[in-house]
Structures are given as structure tokens and as C-alpha cells.
Scaffold this active site. Structure first.
Site, PDB file in Angstrom:
ATOM      1  N   LYS A 120       0.833  -1.203   0.000  1.00 53.48           N
ATOM      2  CA  LYS A 120       0.000   0.000   0.000  1.00 53.48           C
ATOM      3  C   LYS A 120       0.869   1.256   0.000  1.00 53.48           C
ATOM      4  O   LYS A 120       0.510   2.278  -0.594  1.00 53.48           O
ATOM      5  CB  LYS A 120      -0.934  -0.013   1.211  1.00 53.48           C
ATOM      6  N   LYS A 173      -3.405   1.159   8.467  1.00 50.19           N
ATOM      7  CA  LYS A 173      -3.548   0.058   7.519  1.00 50.19           C
ATOM      8  C   LYS A 173      -2.248  -0.719   7.393  1.00 50.19           C
ATOM      9  O   LYS A 173      -1.167  -0.133   7.388  1.00 50.19           O
ATOM     10  CB  LYS A 173      -3.940   0.583   6.127  1.00 50.19           C
ATOM     11  N   GLY A 196      -8.389  -7.268   2.890  1.00 47.59           N
ATOM     12  CA  GLY A 196      -9.462  -7.977   3.587  1.00 47.59           C
ATOM     13  C   GLY A 196      -9.762  -7.432   4.955  1.00 47.59           C
ATOM     14  O   GLY A 196     -10.384  -8.108   5.772  1.00 47.59           O
ATOM     15  N   GLY A 197      -9.310  -6.196   5.249  1.00 45.76           N
ATOM     16  CA  GLY A 197      -9.600  -5.610   6.550  1.00 45.76           C
ATOM     17  C   GLY A 197      -8.645  -6.026   7.645  1.00 45.76           C
ATOM     18  O   GLY A 197      -8.730  -5.528   8.776  1.00 45.76           O
ATOM     19  N   HIS A 238     -17.470   2.804  -1.358  1.00 45.66           N
ATOM     20  CA  HIS A 238     -16.336   1.999  -1.806  1.00 45.66           C
ATOM     21  C   HIS A 238     -16.682   1.530  -3.217  1.00 45.66           C
ATOM     22  O   HIS A 238     -17.536   0.665  -3.401  1.00 45.66           O
ATOM     23  CB  HIS A 238     -16.129   0.812  -0.871  1.00 45.66           C
ATOM     24  N   ARG A 241      -5.568  -9.457  -9.221  1.00 44.59           N
ATOM     25  CA  ARG A 241      -6.146 -10.784  -9.409  1.00 44.59           C
ATOM     26  C   ARG A 241      -7.608 -10.619  -9.804  1.00 44.59           C
ATOM     27  O   ARG A 241      -8.116  -9.515  -9.880  1.00 44.59           O
ATOM     28  CB  ARG A 241      -6.072 -11.581  -8.100  1.00 44.59           C
TER      29      ARG A 241
END
Length: 655
Positions: free
Chosen positions: A116, A158, A164-165, A208, A292
Site C-alpha cells: 500500500k 492500515k 481484507g480488513g 467503496h 487478481r
């Protein structure tokens, strides 16, 4: 020409890839763990190779075993699905070294977008708008705390790797920061083996929205519309739809062009998803790029009429993209929900057990992507998603109606699921108006009946009692003679209910305390009961397994246990606050000492399953009794961890 495809995955995505590959003439190879020896994807593939024990680290994450399986079977290409090794740059590189085509982007793109921190820097350089924050080289606790004061609150912590959180925390003020950094690092380390963190300014109640992009080996790139994934729980998607009810044609084009720019900036190939946060004023910010195929790709397929797995295989063979940008058209509306074996009344803890019955609904515009069937076991080793349920309609309301019906008409017995919870989301007025943001569940479904323990009313108890009594009597048909009242005792959740049943012909009457309910039986076979109740003819599905009865009626499910002939259990005093494991998992923290004072709602033990932490809380006030587990222990669902002892007045006086 590629001829044999190995699918380095399991469950519904493996099944979905196998179907398309076979339709295109590929031979298919499945890989499986010892726990998946009888799985659907293994049965469907032309060949299958066992790659290790149940643990993912020794099987589905074992790159060496997967490559050996490809060489052994002569597979010339590997599709990674999603999760597991799908975004593992080293695996993509190892495939290339072994002379096997990796059906995905080049390793360099996976590596860049897998961080990220680095991906945000790259997107800034490419002119793609990003969320303000801190993504510096120094990610120490001290540097993050210092940077937070410049960013301002609320902010997001983050994990730089993964998604996926996991490793993600919302922080409202500086007093919460240090502890949340610690927890985010721990979770990121467990999930990704990398505890690097970044900070971002929190965009309050955003949408989102993600863009599906595709690029080939010839410098072409297109976008195939957007998906709205705003409804999330613990930063994990629950509902996805395409197109977004919030996105205008102008915004779609701007976001699509930004997504294509992002793909070209990292020399991308194949299917990718660029995720954005969109604020109330329709300003959008780059969030991350998933290198992906996404879980929610079916909604894009349904509105574009394209098979994205077929596109992936075409690009992997070196062919140009099947369509240019102006040839891609959007038609109708599609909504997808993720059907999980989880208990909404127990903070959505994963459930395990045997699927005694699993019958997906069918009908126009309905698509089920699943990797399980009746008789399969839901184990603690893997994600508990049973299926993706997708509905298409000419418009959004038609898609909603079809999806609600599909959820209600699907029969699932043996494990608790989120089926009713999903139905409540789709039927909610705010969702129907297209106004759902990432705060939707907290604002509109907190305390919803679908998230509370299910209680059986006299009607459901009457139907269950009638079915059980019929089974006990062993009658092949309903008797026309008058019977005396038959006692029954049913265990429903944490309650035990006593009933009496009597019937004259097909008319059955059930009494529980002061409540009475009658219904007429029209017909009954081994798994369906047809009744006339209050003048309405309707069908109920059921399944008996030993003392247990699973019942489904009017889109809801219940389970009861017949304890009529069981001896009455006594608690033997004041020790009646049983604290049990809410799932199969590992004990990663114990927060109470024996003899300590406990209040209802206190977290006593923390379990870890599917790389997520789940607190086990006290259900009553009292004193902590003997601890029956230790940190690091593996536990099974409903295993007794400890007991909370209530002290009565007599004991206090004697003390």
C-alpha cells in the site's frame, strides 16, 4: 497454445475456473489438501493431486508442492484464483522460471501493488488521486504517532501488505492511537508476515467503488464498468453490485480512465481491480489495486455479458483483448451477496459442521457460485463462505427482488448462516434507495432481528412439534383418530420448551403454557411439509438428524433438539455461567485470572480463526472460575473455556 490448466485454489473459485476452462477445451488439474480430498473441485477436475495436510501453510500456500503437481501432470499454465498465492510475486516468478504460464499479471506489478505504501507513491506519480496520509520509509511507532498529529483525526491505520480488513483500524483520537498501532501490527504480522503500516486520513461515510480493468501484452487496457462494494463488515465486503447507484456516467468515465492509467503505470497484464473511496461530493481517491480476479467479478460478468476467466486465459496466451473500450456495453443491474457459515447473533463467528442439506435456489436471473454440496463439511481450516449468490435484473429493483427470493428459497440445514441477515440488507429501504455507504450496517442493521438470537414462536414450535411427533410415532400417514395429548420437550437455543400435541385427522393442535396454535396438514414427505395455517397454504422444508430437527419456513431457519426422553440436567448450585468457545480456533490471549471479578460483556478470552481475532465475552456478572485453556491452545466450537460463578447472599454472609 495452452492446453492444460492447474487451478491453485479450492472451493467455489476453483469450481468456477474449471467450468470455463473445460468449456474452452482445456484439460484441468485440481490441487487439494487432505481435508479437501472429497471436495467438489476435486471431483470436477480431469486430474487432481494432493499437496499436503489441511493447514494452508503446508498445502495451498506451498508453492513448491503446487509447481511439482503442475510438472507431474504436464500442466502448462496455472490459475491462482483469489487469496492464497494469487498475489504472491515470488510464486508468479517461480512459475515463469519453471516455464509455466501464470494466469495473472507479471511479478513486478504484483510486488508493486502488494504494498500500500509503494503503490500510493506510484499512483501519485501517475497522477491518480490518493487519500492524504503517511506512507514514509520510517514506519516505526514513534514516527506514525508523530505523523498522526499532522494528518488529524479520525484516521485509518492500515497494513501495507495484504487486504481484507486485516491489520486495519479506525482511530478517533490520539488516546486510541498507540494501542491500535500495536494491534494492527500484530494482526498484519499474523496475516501477511509483514507488519509495515501506513496512515490515511479517514474519509467519513464514503462509498467503496472499484473499477474492473483488463490489460493485454500488447499495451491495450480497458475498464468494464464499476462495482459498488460499500456495504462492509470489519472492512470486508458483504454486498457488491454493478453498476453503482451512486455513480454518474461522467464519474464512471473519470474513474475508469484513472484505473486504466493505474494499470498502464505498472505494465499490467490480465484482470485487475482498482479500488477507490468516493466521498459525498463524488471526489474519488485511490485505495489499492487487487492484482487478481475479485470475489465479486460475477456482477461485472452479468452486466457486460463477458466471461472474465475466459478473458484471463486469452490474455495469458498472448492474444489481444477481446473488446475495445467503445465495444463494452453495460446492460441491466446485478447484485451479489456472500453466503457464509457464520452466526450473526454471535458477532458473526464462523460456524463449522456438516451441511445436512444444501439446495441452492434456481430461477431466471439467478446465479450460484459454490464449491460445496449436501453432505460436505465446513471445517475450521478455510474461509467459511458457502456460496456467492448473484441476481441479475433489467433494473435494480428486479435484481433485488430476485436476490431476496433466491436467499429465501435456498435450503441450508446443518450450520448457521447469514442468509436471513443478507435478505434483510437487500430489502432495507436505505439500500433500496441507493443510499448505502460504508457506515450502512452500523447505522441501519445494528440490533436488527437477524443479528439477535433466533426465538421460535408458537407457530414454529407447533410445526416442529408436529413433525417430531409424527417421526416418533412412526406413522406412514397422518392418523384420522383422535389422540390424547402427547408431551414433547424441545431444546431451542438456550431455552427448553415443553409442549403438548393432539390431533383429530389432519388438524393438529399444539399447546405451550397459555399459548395454542393449530394447523392442518395437507401432505408430508421426507423433507417437506405442506400445511394450511390460518387459511394460508404453505410449504415448510425440514431435515431430521438424530435428535435434531432443522426447519425452514417463510425464508427463515430454526433448529431444535428433541430432549423429551433426556434426563433433566441440574446445575448443582451457583456455577451456571458457562463460557464456551464461539468457534474452532486458537487461544491467542487470556484476559482474566481465576477469582477475579467479572462483569457481563467483559472480554475474557480472545480466539483467532481465519486470521481474525474474535473476543469471547462474559454473559453474566460474577467471579471467574477455573481456567480450562491456556494461551496457544487449539479449541473447538462450544468447548468449555471457563465458568463465571455467581455468589448468592448466603455464600457472601458465610464468607
Amino acid at each position: 497454445m495452452l492446453t492444460k490448466l492447474l487451478i491453485a485454489n479450492r472451493g467455489e473459485i476453483a469450481v468456477r475456473v474449471i467450468r470455463t476452462a473445460k468449456s474452452l477445451g482445456y484439460r484441468t488439474v485440481a490441487v487439494y489438501s487432505e481435508a479437501d480430498a472429497n471436495a467438489l473441485h476435486v471431483e470436477m477436475a480431469d486430474e487432481a493431486v494432493c499437496i499436503g495436510p489441511a493447514q494452508v501453510s503446508a498445502s495451498y500456500l506451498n508453492a513448491g508442492a503446487i509447481l511439482d503437481a503442475a510438472k507431474k501432470t504436464g500442466a502448462d499454465c496455472i490459475h491462482p484464483g483469489y487469496g492464497f498465492l494469487s498475489e504472491n510475486a515470488a510464486f508468479a516468478e517461480a512459475c515463469e522460471t519453471a516455464g509455466i504460464v501464470f494466469v495473472g499479471p507479471p511479478a513486478s506489478a504484483i510486488e508493486l501493488m502488494g504494498s500500500k505504501r509503494r503503490s500510493k507513491i506510484a499512483m501519485q506519480d501517475a497522477g491518480v488521486p490518493v487519500v492524504p496520509g503517511y506512507e514514509g520509509n520510517n514506519a516505526s511507532d514513534e514516527e506514525l504517532i508523530s505523523a498522526a498529529s499532522d494528518i488529524g483525526y479520525p484516521l485509518m491505520i492500515k497494513a501495507s501488505a495484504g487486504g481484507g480488513g486485516r491489520g486495519m483500524r479506525l482511530v478517533q483520537n490520539d488516546s486510541e492511537l498507540a494501542d491500535n498501532i500495536k494491534r494492527a501490527r500484530s494482526e498484519a504480522r499474523q496475516a501477511f508476515g509483514d507488519d509495515e503500516l501506513i496512515l490515511e486520513k479517514a474519509v467519513i461515510e464514503p462509498r467503496h467503488v472499484e473499477i474492473q480493468v483488463f490489460a493485454d501484452q500488447h499495451g491495450n487496457a480497458v475498464y468494464l464498468g464499476e462495482r459498488d462494494c460499500s456495504i462492509q463488515r470489519r472492512h470486508q465486503k458483504v454486498v457488491e453490485e454493478a453498476p453503482s447507484p451512486f455513480v454518474t456516467p461522467e464519474l464512471r468515465e473519470a474513474m475508469g480512465q484513472a484505473a486504466v492509467k493505474a494499470a498502464l503505470a505498472c505494465q499490467y497484464e490480465g484482470a485487475g481491480t482498482v479500488e477507490f473511496l468516493v466521498d459525498k461530493d463524488r471526489n474519488f481517491y485511490f485505495l489499492e489495486m487487487n492484482t487478481r480476479l475479485q470475489v465479486e467479478h460475477p456482477v461485472t460478468e452479468l452486466i457486460t455479458g463477458q466471461d472474465l476467466v475466459a478473458w484471463q486465459l486469452s490474455v495469458a496466451e498472448g492474444l489481444p483483448l477481446p473488446l475495445s473500450q467503445n465495444q463494452i456495453k453495460l446492460d441491466g443491474h446485478a447484485i451479489e451477496v456472500r453466503l457464509y457459515a457464520e452466526d450473526p447473533a454471535q458477532e458473526f463467528t464462523p460456524q463449522t459442521g456438516v451441511l445436512q442439506q444444501f439446495r441452492p435456489a434456481q430461477g431466471d436471473g439467478i446465479r450460484f457460485d459454490t464449491g460445496v454440496r449436501s453432505g460436505d463439511s465446513v471445517t475450521p481450516h478455510y474461509d467459511p463462505m458457502l456460496a456467492k449468490v448473484i441476481a441479475w435484473g433489467c433494473n435494480r429493483d428486479e435484481a433485488r427482488r430476485r436476490l431476496i427470493r433466491a436467499l429465501e428459497d435456498t435450503t441450508i440445514f446443518g450450520v448457521t448462516t447469514n442468509r436471513h441477515f443478507l435478505s434483510r440488507i437487500i430489502s432495507n429501504d436505505t439500500f433500496g434507495e441507493g443510499e448505502a455507504t460504508t457506515a450502512f450496517l452500523q447505522q441501519h442493521l445494528k440490533g436488527d432481528p437477524s443479528t439477535l438470537p433466533q426465538t421460535m414462536g408458537i407457530r414454529e414450535l407447533a410445526i416442529a412439534g408436529g413433525i417430531l411427533n409424527h417421526g416418533i410415532s412412526g406413522q406412514a400417514t397422518w392418523s384420522n383418530t383422535l389422540t390424547t395429548a402427547t408431551p414433547l420437550k424441545l431444546e431451542a437455543g438456550e431455552s427448553t420448551v415443553e409442549l403438548t400435541l393432539s390431533h383429530t385427522g389432519n388438524l393438529w393442535t399444539v399447546r405451550s403454557g397459555t399459548s395454542t396454535h393449530s394447523f392442518e396438514v395437507v401432505s408430508m414427505d421426507q423433507d417437506e411439509l405442506c400445511i394450511i395455517d390460518n387459511g394460508i397454504r404453505q410449504r415448510c422444508q425440514y431435515h431430521r438428524q438424530g435428535d435434531y430437527l432443522y426447519l425452514q419456513a417463510s425464508g427463515q431457519s430454526w433448529s431444535v433438539r428433541d430432549v423429551t426422553h433426556q434426563p433433566t440436567e441440574t446445575t448443582g448450585g451457583t456455577c451456571n455461567g458457562r463460557v464456551q468457545a464461539t468457534m474452532d480456533g486458537a487461544v491467542i490471549d487470556v484476559l482474566i485470572e481465576p477469582g477475579a471479578q467479572v462483569q457481563r460483556g467483559d472480554t475474557l478470552v480472545v480466539l483467532e480463526a481465519m486470521k481474525m481475532e474474535h473476543p469471547v465475552k462474559a454473559g453474566r456478572d460474577g467471579i471467574a472460575g477455573q481456567l480450562l485453556v491456556n494461551k496457544g491452545d487449539q479449541v473447538q466450537r462450544n468447548q468449555l473455556l471457563m465458568e463465571v460463578i455467581t455468589i448468592d447472599n448466603t455464600e457472601q454472609e458465610n464468607a
